[in-house]
Design a protein around this motif. Structure first.
Motif, PDB file in Angstrom:
ATOM      1  N   ALA A 142       0.837  -1.199   0.000  1.00 47.39           N
ATOM      2  CA  ALA A 142       0.000   0.000   0.000  1.00 47.39           C
ATOM      3  C   ALA A 142       0.877   1.256   0.000  1.00 47.39           C
ATOM      4  O   ALA A 142       0.431   2.335  -0.361  1.00 47.39           O
ATOM      5  N   ARG A 143       2.136   1.104   0.441  1.00 46.69           N
ATOM      6  CA  ARG A 143       3.078   2.235   0.426  1.00 46.69           C
ATOM      7  C   ARG A 143       4.399   1.745  -0.113  1.00 46.69           C
ATOM      8  O   ARG A 143       5.392   1.680   0.604  1.00 46.69           O
ATOM      9  N   PRO A 144       4.435   1.405  -1.398  1.00 47.83           N
ATOM     10  CA  PRO A 144       5.672   0.847  -1.946  1.00 47.83           C
ATOM     11  C   PRO A 144       6.798   1.868  -1.905  1.00 47.83           C
ATOM     12  O   PRO A 144       6.565   3.065  -2.069  1.00 47.83           O
ATOM     13  N   PRO A 145       8.039   1.411  -1.680  1.00 45.98           N
ATOM     14  CA  PRO A 145       9.176   2.329  -1.673  1.00 45.98           C
ATOM     15  C   PRO A 145       9.295   3.095  -2.987  1.00 45.98           C
ATOM     16  O   PRO A 145       8.952   2.590  -4.053  1.00 45.98           O
ATOM     17  N   LEU A 146       9.785   4.312  -2.876  1.00 47.28           N
ATOM     18  CA  LEU A 146       9.978   5.185  -4.032  1.00 47.28           C
ATOM     19  C   LEU A 146      11.133   4.673  -4.902  1.00 47.28           C
ATOM     20  O   LEU A 146      11.958   3.891  -4.442  1.00 47.28           O
ATOM     21  N   GLY A 147      11.199   5.142  -6.110  1.00 45.72           N
ATOM     22  CA  GLY A 147      12.310   4.728  -6.993  1.00 45.72           C
ATOM     23  C   GLY A 147      12.226   3.233  -7.245  1.00 45.72           C
ATOM     24  O   GLY A 147      11.171   2.712  -7.553  1.00 45.72           O
ATOM     25  N   CYS A 148      13.329   2.558  -7.069  1.00 48.02           N
ATOM     26  CA  CYS A 148      13.296   1.100  -7.190  1.00 48.02           C
ATOM     27  C   CYS A 148      12.698   0.530  -5.902  1.00 48.02           C
ATOM     28  O   CYS A 148      13.194   0.792  -4.807  1.00 48.02           O
ATOM     29  N   ARG A 149      11.642  -0.261  -6.060  1.00 54.09           N
ATOM     30  CA  ARG A 149      10.941  -0.775  -4.877  1.00 54.09           C
ATOM     31  C   ARG A 149      11.786  -1.735  -4.053  1.00 54.09           C
ATOM     32  O   ARG A 149      11.479  -2.003  -2.903  1.00 54.09           O
ATOM     33  N   PHE A 150      12.847  -2.229  -4.666  1.00 52.54           N
ATOM     34  CA  PHE A 150      13.708  -3.188  -3.971  1.00 52.54           C
ATOM     35  C   PHE A 150      14.792  -2.480  -3.160  1.00 52.54           C
ATOM     36  O   PHE A 150      15.585  -3.126  -2.484  1.00 52.54           O
ATOM     37  N   HIS A 151      14.810  -1.141  -3.195  1.00 52.02           N
ATOM     38  CA  HIS A 151      15.979  -0.464  -2.612  1.00 52.02           C
ATOM     39  C   HIS A 151      16.114  -0.671  -1.105  1.00 52.02           C
ATOM     40  O   HIS A 151      17.197  -0.537  -0.553  1.00 52.02           O
ATOM     41  N   THR A 152      15.014  -1.018  -0.424  1.00 52.53           N
ATOM     42  CA  THR A 152      15.123  -1.214   1.029  1.00 52.53           C
ATOM     43  C   THR A 152      15.830  -2.526   1.384  1.00 52.53           C
ATOM     44  O   THR A 152      16.218  -2.718   2.523  1.00 52.53           O
ATOM     45  N   ARG A 153      15.980  -3.420   0.406  1.00 51.89           N
ATOM     46  CA  ARG A 153      16.595  -4.727   0.704  1.00 51.89           C
ATOM     47  C   ARG A 153      17.746  -5.070  -0.224  1.00 51.89           C
ATOM     48  O   ARG A 153      18.334  -6.134  -0.088  1.00 51.89           O
ATOM     49  N   CYS A 154      18.039  -4.206  -1.184  1.00 47.79           N
ATOM     50  CA  CYS A 154      18.973  -4.588  -2.241  1.00 47.79           C
ATOM     51  C   CYS A 154      20.430  -4.623  -1.751  1.00 47.79           C
ATOM     52  O   CYS A 154      20.929  -3.626  -1.223  1.00 47.79           O
TER      53      CYS A 154
END
Ligand SMILES: Nc1ncnc2c1ncn2[C@@H]1O[C@H](COP(=O)(O)OP(=O)(O)O)[C@@H](O)[C@H]1O
Ligand code: SF4
Ligand SMILES: [Mg+2]
Length: 425
Positions: free
Chosen positions: A304-316
């Motif tokens: 419902a609140r996907p990360p901005l930019g690349c959505r994977f950036h919080t775990r990449c």
């Protein structure tokens, strides 16, 4: 082995033609709150997805639980309406798909052709097979609904279908609970075959089965595909199964396609760090189904609140300063530090990348400022910080602007959505 005749359209088409095309598809679920059930947000289960399926090919669809695989499958099967975007299906009117092939615009007879040509097999066959119906009625139902057969002819058609999936006449008058999991999946497959479809969507069809039974079902699916020129959209979180089954594969993350390409190319040279992380566990058919993702750290963000930019950036593991750092990353960081989070009183956002974080006391604002300059946050996040100043109990934070990450071509039919041109090893 008896086999119902192919429809004329199938004969006319050559292998390799595009059978189904998904274009910029979105499926958002409203989140409602309060007595008035006001819409307070949207779960972006499928968010701008495009891909094609050709006649006779298997496309594997992989990604962690919750990334939107089932929702996408249901849209493709016509079982639920997308929020926006297009699904085109080749009902045999010509080899080029065009606006007139949109499933939401098809005239009634061609819509029927679409519905009978796209069938679905689910993981949970307990839920999808009516427990109070006999096998003959379960498999015979689509034939009845489409007035394909009745009476003894119908029974014989069902026997032929049972034989195609390795069962037989002796199973006609039994209930689903009298079968093993693998046999029930064979019944589901027989039902899906009844109308002689061109595409079967298999949603985790073997995930609930023992490994040996899984292999038998996969072999059956392989044989049926050869005999009937079937196309499969094969949904699974098991990469071993994808490598075994799929000509091309699609990786989804949080509602988006992050990589797609020929299966072997993607396995040999993944172009997206998410696919790379999935592959790093080297899963094979004998593995525990949960293992492929064990190497990935962190939880999947809220769709419902996907990360901005690349959505994977919080775990990449390869994240860079230009991957989409935002104020929510600070909030996520704070959530992990209970005492600092307790003293956070509010966030005044000027944009997703620019805000004041207001604390109970100046000491907390300074503590966060220090933490954000230290190795407790990723180096890439520090490098993306444009401003990080304290005024009283306020921390003003600004991250640099970045462009959206688009899918770009990496080789023949190979696309990935990552800021990095290639993944050095
Ligand atoms: N009917 C629904 N209403 C609200 N949210 C839904 C609904 N169906 C699925 N979702 C949400 O959409 C996201 C994708 O779900 P799903 O398609 O089932 O993923 P997957 O099959 O990859 O596990 C999840 O966050 C899920 O909670
Ligand atoms: S753009 Fe590429 S490097 Fe950046 S976070 Fe996304 S996957 Fe990782
Ligand atoms: Mg699912």
């Amino acid at each position: 082995m008896m086999q119902p005749p192919k429809t004329d359209s199938t004969v006319a088409m050559k292998a390799g033609d595009t059978l189904l095309s998904v274009r910029n598809l979105n499926k958002h679920f409203p989140i409602k709150d309060g007595i008035l059930q006001k819409v307070v947000g949207q779960v972006r289960a499928v968010d701008g997805v495009s891909f094609d399926i050709r006649r006779g090919e298997t496309v594997g669809l992989v990604g962690e639980s919750g990334c939107g695989k089932t929702t996408l499958s249901q849209c493709v099967a016509g079982l639920t309406d997308p929020t926006s975007g297009e699904i085109l299906f080749n009902t045999g009117q010509g080899s080029q798909l065009g606006d007139g092939d949109r499933i939401d615009k098809l005239p009634k007879d061609r819509y029927r052709t679409f519905r009978r040509n796209v069938q679905m097999v689910f993981q949970d066959n307990f839920a999808s097979l009516n427990p109070r119906q006999l096998v003959v009625d379960i498999i015979g139902r689509p034939l009845k609904v489409y007035r394909e057969a009745s009476g003894s002819d119908l029974t014989e058609r069902v026997v032929a279908l049972l034989e195609q999936v390795g069962l037989g006449r002796q199973h006609l008058y039994r209930y689903p609970h009298q079968f093993s999991g693998g046999q029930r999946q064979r019944i589901s497959i027989a039902r899906a075959l009844a109308l002689d479809p061109e595409l079967i969507i298999l949603d985790e069809p073997t995930s609930a089965l023992d490994v040996s039974v899984q292999a038998q079902i996969l072999n059956l699916l392989g044989d049926l595909q050869k005999e009937r020129q079937l196309a499969y959209l094969f949904v699974t979180h098991d990469l071993g199964v994808v490598r075994h089954m799929a000509d091309r594969m699609i990786t989804m993350y949080l509602g988006k396609v992050v990589e797609q390409g020929p299966t072997e190319t993607v396995f040999q040279q993944p172009a997206h760090p998410y696919t790379e992380a999935l592959l790093a566990a080297k899963p094979d058919l004998a593995d525990d189904p949960d293992k492929p993702f064990a190497l990935l750290e962190g939880t999947i963000p809220d769709p419902a609140r996907p990360p901005l930019g690349c959505r994977f950036h919080t775990r990449c593991p390869r994240v860079t300063p230009s991957c989409g750092w935002e104020i929510d990353d600070i909030v996520r960081f704070l959530e992990a530090d209970e005492s600092l989070f307790q003293s956070l009183q509010g966030v005044e956002r000027r944009s997703a990348r620019d805000a004041d974080l207001i604390f109970k006391d100046p000491a907390s604002a300074v503590a966060l400022q220090e933490a954000m300059k230290s190795s407790s946050v990723p180096e890439a996040m520090r490098a993306a910080t444009e401003r990080l100043t304290v005024e009283g109990s306020r921390l003003r934070a600004t991250f640099s602007e970045v462009d959206e990450v688009q899918l770009t071509e990496r080789g023949p039919e190979h696309f990935a959505a990552c800021k990095l041109d290639h993944l050095s090893r």
